[in-house]
Write an enzyme that holds these catalytic residues in place. Structure first.
Site, PDB file in Angstrom:
ATOM      1  N   TYR A 105      -2.686  -0.786  10.085  1.00 21.61           N
ATOM      2  CA  TYR A 105      -2.691  -1.160   8.667  1.00 21.61           C
ATOM      3  C   TYR A 105      -1.392  -0.693   7.998  1.00 21.61           C
ATOM      4  O   TYR A 105      -0.728  -1.454   7.292  1.00 21.61           O
ATOM      5  CB  TYR A 105      -3.917  -0.541   7.986  1.00 21.61           C
TER       6      TYR A 105
ATOM      7  N   SER B 273       0.866  -1.184   0.000  1.00 25.35           N
ATOM      8  CA  SER B 273       0.000   0.000   0.000  1.00 25.35           C
ATOM      9  C   SER B 273       0.898   1.229   0.000  1.00 25.35           C
ATOM     10  O   SER B 273       2.061   1.141   0.412  1.00 25.35           O
ATOM     11  CB  SER B 273      -0.863  -0.011   1.265  1.00 25.35           C
TER      12      SER B 273
HETATM   13  P1  NDP Z   1     -11.534  -6.382   0.206  1.00 31.10           P
HETATM   14  O1  NDP Z   1     -11.930  -6.060   1.603  1.00 31.10           O
HETATM   15  O2  NDP Z   1     -12.463  -6.114  -0.908  1.00 31.10           O
HETATM   16  O3  NDP Z   1     -11.051  -7.884   0.104  1.00 31.10           O
HETATM   17  C1  NDP Z   1     -10.201  -8.419   1.076  1.00 31.10           C
HETATM   18  C2  NDP Z   1     -10.250  -9.904   1.012  1.00 31.10           C
HETATM   19  O4  NDP Z   1      -9.456 -10.405   2.104  1.00 31.10           O
HETATM   20  C3  NDP Z   1     -11.657 -10.456   1.178  1.00 31.10           C
HETATM   21  O5  NDP Z   1     -11.864 -11.500   0.255  1.00 31.10           O
HETATM   22  C4  NDP Z   1     -11.657 -10.981   2.598  1.00 31.10           C
HETATM   23  O6  NDP Z   1     -12.496 -12.099   2.804  1.00 31.10           O
HETATM   24  C5  NDP Z   1     -10.203 -11.414   2.753  1.00 31.10           C
HETATM   25  N1  NDP Z   1      -9.875 -11.512   4.167  1.00 31.10           N
HETATM   26  C6  NDP Z   1     -10.004 -10.576   5.121  1.00 31.10           C
HETATM   27  N2  NDP Z   1      -9.693 -11.083   6.313  1.00 31.10           N
HETATM   28  C7  NDP Z   1      -9.364 -12.379   6.109  1.00 31.10           C
HETATM   29  C8  NDP Z   1      -8.993 -13.450   6.953  1.00 31.10           C
HETATM   30  N3  NDP Z   1      -8.932 -13.302   8.278  1.00 31.10           N
HETATM   31  N4  NDP Z   1      -8.720 -14.650   6.413  1.00 31.10           N
HETATM   32  C9  NDP Z   1      -8.823 -14.838   5.083  1.00 31.10           C
HETATM   33  N5  NDP Z   1      -9.195 -13.876   4.228  1.00 31.10           N
HETATM   34  C10 NDP Z   1      -9.469 -12.655   4.741  1.00 31.10           C
HETATM   35  O7  NDP Z   1     -10.167  -5.572   0.010  1.00 31.10           O
HETATM   36  P2  NDP Z   1      -9.358  -5.193  -1.305  1.00 31.10           P
HETATM   37  O8  NDP Z   1      -9.649  -6.117  -2.397  1.00 31.10           O
HETATM   38  O9  NDP Z   1      -9.491  -3.737  -1.483  1.00 31.10           O
HETATM   39  O10 NDP Z   1      -7.864  -5.441  -0.786  1.00 31.10           O
HETATM   40  C11 NDP Z   1      -7.016  -6.411  -1.347  1.00 31.10           C
HETATM   41  C12 NDP Z   1      -5.604  -6.091  -0.910  1.00 31.10           C
HETATM   42  O11 NDP Z   1      -5.218  -4.832  -1.456  1.00 31.10           O
HETATM   43  C13 NDP Z   1      -5.447  -5.962   0.602  1.00 31.10           C
HETATM   44  O12 NDP Z   1      -4.219  -6.528   0.981  1.00 31.10           O
HETATM   45  C14 NDP Z   1      -5.432  -4.457   0.815  1.00 31.10           C
HETATM   46  O13 NDP Z   1      -4.735  -4.119   1.981  1.00 31.10           O
HETATM   47  C15 NDP Z   1      -4.728  -3.980  -0.438  1.00 31.10           C
HETATM   48  N6  NDP Z   1      -4.952  -2.603  -0.830  1.00 31.10           N
HETATM   49  C16 NDP Z   1      -6.189  -2.186  -1.239  1.00 31.10           C
HETATM   50  C17 NDP Z   1      -6.379  -0.876  -1.646  1.00 31.10           C
HETATM   51  C18 NDP Z   1      -7.718  -0.371  -2.098  1.00 31.10           C
HETATM   52  O14 NDP Z   1      -7.850   0.851  -2.340  1.00 31.10           O
HETATM   53  N7  NDP Z   1      -8.734  -1.208  -2.261  1.00 31.10           N
HETATM   54  C19 NDP Z   1      -5.264   0.103  -1.655  1.00 31.10           C
HETATM   55  C20 NDP Z   1      -4.013  -0.448  -1.212  1.00 31.10           C
HETATM   56  C21 NDP Z   1      -3.876  -1.751  -0.824  1.00 31.10           C
HETATM   57  P3  NDP Z   1     -14.091 -11.935   2.933  1.00 31.10           P
HETATM   58  O15 NDP Z   1     -14.559 -11.586   1.569  1.00 31.10           O
HETATM   59  O16 NDP Z   1     -14.547 -13.246   3.393  1.00 31.10           O
HETATM   60  O17 NDP Z   1     -14.309 -10.830   3.920  1.00 31.10           O
END
Ligand code: NDP
Length: 254
Positions: A166, A153
């Site tokens: 985070y 990030s």
């Molecule tokens: P989302 O919240 O849309 O998706 C996150 C995913 O992680 C979900 O599928 C969720 O599962 C899963 N998850 C969360 N907790 C757990 C857990 N305990 N065990 C297993 N799976 C888990 O987030 P994004 O798609 O936006 O984020 C994807 C990545 O990108 C992350 O690492 C985030 O930090 C990073 N990121 C995102 C940005 C953005 O603007 N969107 C910017 C910078 C970085 P479930 O669906 O079941 O909740």
């Protein structure tokens, strides 16, 4: 937008594992990798979300994906080991792993960061990614060329007020990537990060509730770099933190 024109069979013959594959960027990456020919192993916390991605993959490609429910918050070392064993029974090696699962935690000044949520963010984003990586490394090292990708990030490269646990977890992610890329620099394994940049997902909506989601990129928009890091076009690129949305147009091979 990045100038990357992937061939339609870019990932054919590759077996790729994606965490957080049920939603957001991980979901889009899994679908995109399948569309470009890869076989998918989907890891996530919510079974029905993984099933829906798997169904979509089957409709798109005729191939079914493997699904494993794994909660990175609570999984024990034993569970990680069993997961890797079960994958090894079906696949001789893994060509790539994308860690996309992530937890935002609470956006607040450090003085107010709730201790429980702090630990949860570290457990999911850092400790879980470490434990999963550790058990999957033998399968990655058996591949002719493998790509291990962590999700970083902007706040993992420059600290920002109120991004608390985070932000700290994403600094740790960058560190883990750098250490692994050094450890395997003379091997066939490359290790990199992608910083997606602001992307229209439920995590972003929680982080920036006042932002108009229509003003930011969708997960589909940022897929070129996700394809590039998993393809043979990125062979020998290691130790790099790629920006999916660079400030200016750049050639990603530079
Ligand atoms: P989302 O919240 O849309 O998706 C996150 C995913 O992680 C979900 O599928 C969720 O599962 C899963 N998850 C969360 N907790 C757990 C857990 N305990 N065990 C297993 N799976 C888990 O987030 P994004 O798609 O936006 O984020 C994807 C990545 O990108 C992350 O690492 C985030 O930090 C990073 N990121 C995102 C940005 C953005 O603007 N969107 C910017 C910078 C970085 P479930 O669906 O079941 O909740």
């Amino acid at each position: 937008m990045l100038h990357y024109q992937p061939k339609q069979d870019l990932l054919s013959g590759k077996t790729l594992l994606v965490t957080g594959a049920g939603d957001g960027i991980g979901r889009e990456a899994a679908l995109t990798y399948a569309r470009f020919g890869a076989s998918l192993i989907l890891i996530g916390r919510t079974l029905h979300k993984l099933q829906s991605v798997s169904q979509e993959i089957e409709q798109l490609t005729g191939k079914s994906a493997d699904i494993y429910v794994l909660d990175l918050l609570t999984a024990t070392h034993q569970e990680y080991t069993e997961l890797a064993q079960s994958i090894a029974q079906k696949h001789a090696y893994l060509d790539g792993v994308l860690h996309s699962a992530g937890l935002l935690g609470v956006v607040s000044p450090i003085i107010e960061q709730p201790v429980v949520e702090w630990h949860e963010v570290m457990q999911v984003n850092v400790n879980g990614a470490f434990m999963l990586t550790q058990v999957l490394l033998p399968l990655l090292l058996k591949a002719p060329n493998a790509s291990l990708v962590f999700t970083s990030s902007s706040v993992g490269k420059q600290g920002r007020a109120e991004w608390g646990a985070y932000s700290v977890s994403k600094f740790a992610t960058e560190g883990l990537m750098q250490i692994l890329s050094e450890e395997y620099k003379n091997s066939s394994l490359r290790v990199n990060c992608i910083n997606p940049g602001r992307t229209r997902t439920s995590m972003r909506a929680s982080a920036a509730p006042n932002e108009d989601p229509m003003t930011i990129k969708t997960p589909a928009d940022i897929m070129p770099i996700y394809l590039y890091v998993m393809s043979d076009d990125s062979l020998r690129k290691t130790g790099i933190s790629f920006d999916a949305q660079p400030a200016r147009n750049v050639n990603i091979t530079e």
